[in-house]
Design a protein around this motif. Structure first.
Motif, PDB file in Angstrom:
ATOM      1  N   THR A   1       0.820  -1.219   0.000  1.00  0.00           N
ATOM      2  CA  THR A   1       0.000   0.000   0.000  1.00  0.00           C
ATOM      3  C   THR A   1       0.849   1.261   0.000  1.00  0.00           C
ATOM      4  OG1 THR A   1      -0.126  -0.039   2.424  1.00  0.00           O
ATOM      5  CG2 THR A   1      -1.876  -1.161   1.218  1.00  0.00           C
ATOM      6  N   ALA A   2       2.113   1.146   0.398  1.00  0.00           N
ATOM      7  CA  ALA A   2       2.961   2.333   0.551  1.00  0.00           C
ATOM      8  C   ALA A   2       3.227   3.034  -0.772  1.00  0.00           C
ATOM      9  CB  ALA A   2       4.291   1.948   1.208  1.00  0.00           C
TER      10      ALA A   2
ATOM     11  N   MET B   1      10.169   0.822   1.871  1.00  0.00           N
ATOM     12  CA  MET B   1       9.925   1.273   0.506  1.00  0.00           C
ATOM     13  C   MET B   1      10.338   2.729   0.307  1.00  0.00           C
ATOM     14  SD  MET B   1       8.059   3.066  -1.859  1.00  0.00           S
ATOM     15  CE  MET B   1       6.728   3.747  -0.887  1.00  0.00           C
ATOM     16  N   ILE B   2       9.980   3.586   1.264  1.00  0.00           N
ATOM     17  CA  ILE B   2      10.073   5.023   1.007  1.00  0.00           C
ATOM     18  C   ILE B   2      11.459   5.621   1.219  1.00  0.00           C
ATOM     19  CG2 ILE B   2       9.416   5.836   3.314  1.00  0.00           C
ATOM     20  CD1 ILE B   2       8.309   7.214  -0.150  1.00  0.00           C
ATOM     21  N   ALA B   3      12.233   5.124   2.192  1.00  0.00           N
ATOM     22  CA  ALA B   3      13.526   5.743   2.493  1.00  0.00           C
ATOM     23  C   ALA B   3      14.494   5.697   1.305  1.00  0.00           C
ATOM     24  CB  ALA B   3      14.158   5.099   3.730  1.00  0.00           C
TER      25      ALA B   3
ATOM     26  N   TYR C   1      19.731  -0.597  -5.843  1.00  0.00           N
ATOM     27  CA  TYR C   1      19.398  -1.039  -7.195  1.00  0.00           C
ATOM     28  C   TYR C   1      17.896  -0.964  -7.460  1.00  0.00           C
ATOM     29  CZ  TYR C   1      20.594  -3.664 -11.463  1.00  0.00           C
ATOM     30  OH  TYR C   1      20.803  -4.040 -12.764  1.00  0.00           O
ATOM     31  N   SER C   2      17.106  -1.494  -6.533  1.00  0.00           N
ATOM     32  CA  SER C   2      15.661  -1.560  -6.768  1.00  0.00           C
ATOM     33  C   SER C   2      15.001  -0.184  -6.710  1.00  0.00           C
ATOM     34  CB  SER C   2      14.999  -2.495  -5.753  1.00  0.00           C
ATOM     35  OG  SER C   2      15.193  -2.033  -4.433  1.00  0.00           O
ATOM     36  N   SER C   3      15.611   0.757  -6.024  1.00  0.00           N
ATOM     37  CA  SER C   3      15.020   2.101  -5.933  1.00  0.00           C
ATOM     38  C   SER C   3      15.414   2.988  -7.102  1.00  0.00           C
ATOM     39  CB  SER C   3      15.432   2.769  -4.618  1.00  0.00           C
ATOM     40  OG  SER C   3      16.828   2.980  -4.581  1.00  0.00           O
TER      41      SER C   3
ATOM     42  N   ALA D   1       8.862  -0.158  -6.606  1.00  0.00           N
ATOM     43  CA  ALA D   1       9.678  -0.424  -5.420  1.00  0.00           C
ATOM     44  C   ALA D   1       8.861  -1.148  -4.356  1.00  0.00           C
ATOM     45  CB  ALA D   1      10.233   0.884  -4.855  1.00  0.00           C
ATOM     46  N   SER D   2       7.566  -0.840  -4.265  1.00  0.00           N
ATOM     47  CA  SER D   2       6.728  -1.489  -3.252  1.00  0.00           C
ATOM     48  C   SER D   2       6.552  -2.974  -3.553  1.00  0.00           C
ATOM     49  CB  SER D   2       5.357  -0.799  -3.168  1.00  0.00           C
ATOM     50  OG  SER D   2       4.541  -1.109  -4.277  1.00  0.00           O
TER      51      SER D   2
END
Length: 502
Positions: free
Chosen positions: A72-73, A125-127, A398-400, A412-413
């Protein structure tokens, strides 16, 4: 452009560094909760009289709830912004910490753990996404790896907390260990409000003027800010001459993203999604959570029996993890992601094999073998060291950075959801697995998975060092193979530098 101006642009902007550090503080709180639980479980089991199955559920439930939070983020952060999503994560974690610190029963403890887990999903997820979106390509690896460094620092603080609070009376000690995390959660929720919003999110909202103001703060020159704004506007589908003040598409709130990601992705987006899911899967399938969360149990199996010595040996795990991730942060933008990843997996495979051999020998020996004990502890530290110089921090970097702007938060979530699912699986099954195939056999299994991970990274993860976020679809296009080499990256950066308007 003069050489001195080009050199100035390559330097890290102090303001963007401070913003990334503040955003990454949420990861310290998560890391603390992971580290402190490894020791707290010893006291919780004794105080609440719970069995091994309940211990496994307690260890892993945080990650299952984090999966829900992470899914959900992405949509939430597209809607309310990256900054307020960090605040929301802090508040949720604050509530969870208070509940765990109070915990008159196992049920209340589980409720607090679940609540904290949702906050963890948001934070993970967000940082890194926020850090990636405010940083320049030349030091993005460093800033985006800060959350993983903070997780390691938090784990170390959790281990230290175990050692000192473990000296308190049984009913008070573990509750203090878990409840004290509420204090930094509260402080962070206020501190984040002083940070600027992500310029890329502002552009997605059509607030180009506000985005330009932020870019002028997080870059070293006006020319660099203008160049980055042009790239971001192009990625968001906004005309270069436009200075839109309102959102001009449904994408600003994240609508339609799941279709682009999962149902009808372009070939580059499909490869990006496979790479993101794969790197998050292998980060935990190779056994890091088993080592971090159950290190006291592993050391006990190896022959360390006293509680004080178990907790001290575990502190060594935290120190090793923090030191080597700190080393990795300085090499990510110099050596590159691929080289560190492949080196990391090679070392992890050897360490896991040695640990499996040592624990197997100990298990089949009637007497205490000091060499096997030393090899077990040494192998754990070597495994942590190699994990920390590559797979640990690079997973989040990498994923971000690889998803296109319009897909980044929700892409990313998905990665974080996979990460938490695998983490929960390992956390909640480790005791059962080692009882079924022996503890040595379990680490042999992790070693085999590490070999598979090496081949996955070799074939599916191109180099992203030095590439702008807006170029990632090209990096993952088959037509850009020649640009995935370090030489290609340098040439591309040089051409972009020359293109900066004077």
């Amino acid at each position: 452009m003069g050489s001195s101006e080009a050199e100035q642009q390559s330097k890290m902007n102090k303001y963007s560094f401070v913003c990334a550090v503040v955003a990454s503080m949420i990861s310290i709180i998560f890391g603390y909760d992971t580290g402190v639980m490894s020791g707290a479980m010893i006291f919780i089991k004794e105080d609440l009289k719970i069995n091994d199955t309940q211990v496994e559920v307690l260890a892993g439930i945080l990650n299952l709830c984090a999966l829900v939070g992470s899914l959900t983020a992405g949509r939430i952060s597209d809607y309310i912004g990256r900054r307020y999503t960090i605040v929301l994560a802090s508040v949720i974690f604050l509530v969870g910490s208070v509940l765990m610190g109070y915990s008159p029963s196992y049920a209340v403890l589980m409720t607090g753990r679940c609540t904290a887990g949702i906050g963890v999903g948001y934070a993970l997820m967000i940082a890194p996404v926020y850090s990636a979106e405010i940083s320049s390509p030349s030091y993005r690896g460093f800033l985006t790896s800060l959350p993983e460094l903070c997780i390691s620092l938090g784990i170390l603080l959790g281990y230290i907390s175990n050692y000192f609070f473990g000296k308190l009376p049984l009913k008070l000690g573990w509750r203090m260990m878990l409840g004290i995390a509420a204090i930094p959660s509260l402080a962070l929720s206020f501190g984040v409000l002083k940070m600027p919003e992500s310029p890329r999110w502002l552009v997605m909202q059509g607030r180009v003027g506000d985005a330009e103001k932020v870019l002028l703060k997080v870059t070293n020159t006006k020319e660099e800010a203008e160049l980055r704004l042009v790239d971001i506007k192009a990625a968001a589908g906004i005309d270069d001459s436009s200075n839109v003040t309102r959102p001009n598409s449904k994408r600003s709130s994240g609508e339609g993203v799941w279709k682009e990601l999962l149902w009808k992705p372009t070939p580059p987006v499909r490869r990006i999604l496979i790479a993101a899911i794969g790197i998050h899967f292998f980060e935990h399938a190779t056994g890091i959570e088993a080592v971090v969360l159950y290190s006291p149990r592993i050391f006990k199996k190896a022959g360390v029996m006293a509680k004080d010595k178990l907790l001290l040996a575990t502190i060594g795990v935290g120190i090793t993890k923090t030191c080597f991730i700190l080393v990795a942060t300085f090499f990510l933008d110099k050596v590159g992601r691929r080289k560190l990843l492949l080196t990391s997996l090679g070392g992890m495979t050897v360490a896991l094999t040695m640990l499996g051999m040592a624990l197997t020998v100990v298990e089949h020996s009637a007497t205490k073998l000091l060499w096997a004990l030393g090899l077990s502890i040494g192998s754990v530290y070597v495994f942590i060291a190699f994990y920390s110089i590559g797979l640990g921090p690079i997973t989040w970097v990498y994923s971000s950075e690889i998803f296109p702007l319009r897909l980044r938060a929700q892409g990313a979530s998905i990665g974080v959801a996979v990460n938490r699912l695998v983490n929960a699986t390992v956390s909640m099954s480790f005791i059962s697995i080692y009882k079924a195939i022996t503890i040595g056999g379990t680490f042999f299994l992790f070693a085999c998975i590490a070999v598979l991970a090496w081949f996955f990274f070799f074939f599916f993860c191109p180099e992203t060092k030095g590439r702008a976020l807006e170029e990632m679809e090209m990096v993952f296009s088959k037509k850009s193979k020649s640009k995935n080499s370090d030489e290609g990256v340098d040439i591309e950066l040089e051409s972009r530098t020359r293109a900066v308007p004077m």
